[in-house]
Write an enzyme that holds these catalytic residues in place. Sequence first.
Site, mmCIF file in Angstrom:
data_model
loop_
_atom_site.group_PDB
_atom_site.id
_atom_site.type_symbol
_atom_site.label_atom_id
_atom_site.label_comp_id
_atom_site.label_asym_id
_atom_site.label_seq_id
_atom_site.Cartn_x
_atom_site.Cartn_y
_atom_site.Cartn_z
ATOM 1 N N ARG A 37 -0.153 -75.039 -48.461
ATOM 2 C CA ARG A 37 -0.807 -74.452 -49.630
ATOM 3 C C ARG A 37 0.116 -74.357 -50.839
ATOM 4 N NH1 ARG A 37 -3.042 -72.378 -45.223
ATOM 5 N NH2 ARG A 37 -5.296 -72.618 -45.077
ATOM 6 N N HIS A 69 0.787 -83.947 -41.123
ATOM 7 C CA HIS A 69 -0.372 -83.950 -42.024
ATOM 8 C C HIS A 69 0.127 -83.451 -43.376
ATOM 9 C CE1 HIS A 69 -4.204 -83.081 -43.858
ATOM 10 N NE2 HIS A 69 -4.879 -83.446 -42.784
ATOM 11 N N TYR A 72 -2.269 -79.590 -48.749
ATOM 12 C CA TYR A 72 -3.617 -79.602 -49.338
ATOM 13 C C TYR A 72 -3.631 -79.831 -50.857
ATOM 14 C CZ TYR A 72 -5.048 -77.432 -44.928
ATOM 15 O OH TYR A 72 -5.281 -77.166 -43.606
ATOM 16 N N HIS A 109 -4.988 -87.357 -46.995
ATOM 17 C CA HIS A 109 -6.350 -87.544 -47.484
ATOM 18 C C HIS A 109 -6.224 -88.447 -48.708
ATOM 19 C CE1 HIS A 109 -7.742 -83.423 -45.705
ATOM 20 N NE2 HIS A 109 -7.285 -84.244 -44.798
ATOM 21 N N GLU A 144 -6.875 -90.752 -43.864
ATOM 22 C CA GLU A 144 -7.903 -90.091 -43.047
ATOM 23 C C GLU A 144 -9.258 -90.203 -43.729
ATOM 24 O OE1 GLU A 144 -7.122 -85.914 -42.369
ATOM 25 O OE2 GLU A 144 -9.048 -85.630 -41.316
ATOM 26 N N ASP A 178 -11.549 -88.918 -38.342
ATOM 27 C CA ASP A 178 -11.880 -87.521 -38.064
ATOM 28 C C ASP A 178 -13.366 -87.465 -37.698
ATOM 29 O OD1 ASP A 178 -12.903 -84.809 -38.628
ATOM 30 O OD2 ASP A 178 -10.888 -84.382 -39.360
ATOM 31 N N HIS A 181 -15.554 -85.117 -40.038
ATOM 32 C CA HIS A 181 -15.768 -85.728 -41.359
ATOM 33 C C HIS A 181 -16.701 -86.935 -41.263
ATOM 34 C CE1 HIS A 181 -11.510 -84.076 -42.540
ATOM 35 N NE2 HIS A 181 -12.391 -83.117 -42.306
ATOM 36 N N HIS A 215 -8.903 -87.508 -35.114
ATOM 37 C CA HIS A 215 -8.988 -86.054 -35.263
ATOM 38 C C HIS A 215 -10.254 -85.649 -34.526
ATOM 39 C CE1 HIS A 215 -6.285 -85.487 -39.056
ATOM 40 N NE2 HIS A 215 -5.594 -85.600 -37.940
ATOM 41 N N ASP A 228 -18.000 -80.101 -43.988
ATOM 42 C CA ASP A 228 -16.625 -80.065 -43.489
ATOM 43 C C ASP A 228 -16.338 -78.749 -42.764
ATOM 44 O OD1 ASP A 228 -14.035 -80.668 -42.871
ATOM 45 O OD2 ASP A 228 -13.303 -80.767 -44.943
ATOM 46 N N HIS A 230 -15.395 -77.571 -39.177
ATOM 47 C CA HIS A 230 -14.987 -77.986 -37.828
ATOM 48 C C HIS A 230 -15.467 -76.955 -36.806
ATOM 49 C CE1 HIS A 230 -11.309 -80.397 -39.557
ATOM 50 N NE2 HIS A 230 -12.376 -80.492 -40.326
ATOM 51 N N GLU A 260 -8.381 -80.334 -34.421
ATOM 52 C CA GLU A 260 -8.214 -79.464 -35.602
ATOM 53 C C GLU A 260 -9.377 -78.490 -35.594
ATOM 54 O OE1 GLU A 260 -8.517 -82.640 -38.471
ATOM 55 O OE2 GLU A 260 -6.389 -82.460 -38.962
HETATM 56 ZN ZN ZN Z 1 -8.872 -84.197 -39.922
HETATM 57 ZN ZN ZN Z 2 -12.050 -81.120 -42.285
HETATM 58 ZN ZN ZN Z 3 -6.941 -83.835 -42.829
#
Ligand code: ZN
Ligand code: ZN
Ligand code: ZN
Length: 282
Positions: A37, A69, A72, A109, A144, A178, A181, A215, A228, A230, A260
């Site tokens: 973050r 990964h 963000y 991403h 991804e 993923d 996603h 993922h 989105d 999960h 995830e």
């Molecule tokens: Zn993912």
């Molecule tokens: Zn996600």
């Molecule tokens: Zn991701």
Amino acid sequence: MILIGAHMPTTNGIDKVPQETVRIGGNAFQVFGHNPRTWRAQIPSQSKVKSFKEQMVKHKFLSSSAFCHSGYLMNLASPKDDMWEKSIQLLITEMKICLSLGIKFLNIHPGSHLNSGETQGISRIAKAIDLALEKVSEVILLLENVSPKGANIGYKFSQIKDILDNVSEPRRIGITYDTCHGFDAGYDITSMEGVRKLLDEIENNVGLEKLKMIHLNDSKAPLGKALDRHENIGRGFIGDKGFSVFLSFEEIQKIPWILETPGSNEEHAQDIRHVKEILGMM
Ligand code: ZN
Ligand code: ZN
Ligand code: ZN
């Protein structure tokens, strides 16, 4: 042998991750290289790196089963120069973190074009990737597939192909699929035909050999609803039946599956057990 694991917290130190992964029943893992973050990221100390590498050897992890990964805040498609340049700098630092730890793959991403248009966004992503790959050797970037939310790029494989077609070193790019996603984007992996269609789309656009990680997430939202969200394995709209179809494919079985899903290590231990039960039922 199935390679499975989860996104692991690094709060007790990244060198605790291999052992903790084994404890929850895994043999593969993903981590953030820094607090995702923030823009702050730094190369771990020599002693941490040494300890991490010793733990990797001790617990017999393959370098192809450990993933980072990205943070963000990174947006390689940003039309704003300051944001775009900051994102490239962060990507370079994250790649250096991977390199120091001996982690081969960095999952990113692709980015959001923020309404500057997909074509413009894709060319920004490709340029950013070129600038970063020039600066750091060895590390492979994994693009991804994302949820088709907002101005996200990379929810279908034709977009990922367009990125690959525009980078100078496509051999240093792989992809991650993923399942949440993908479900958001309308890939119905709950039927054999659906999975076949997905695999054909990957093969025809980028080549299946580029697929390096799954993922593994169930979805709280129904097919095609891009939320989105999960969900733990078996509790969402993909469900046990869906995963028993998806995971039966040889193309999927030969690459690592990383959870995830909601919760932390204990919930992930439960999810790993559950996935193994699903496999046992096949
Ligand atoms: Zn993912
Ligand atoms: Zn996600
Ligand atoms: Zn991701």
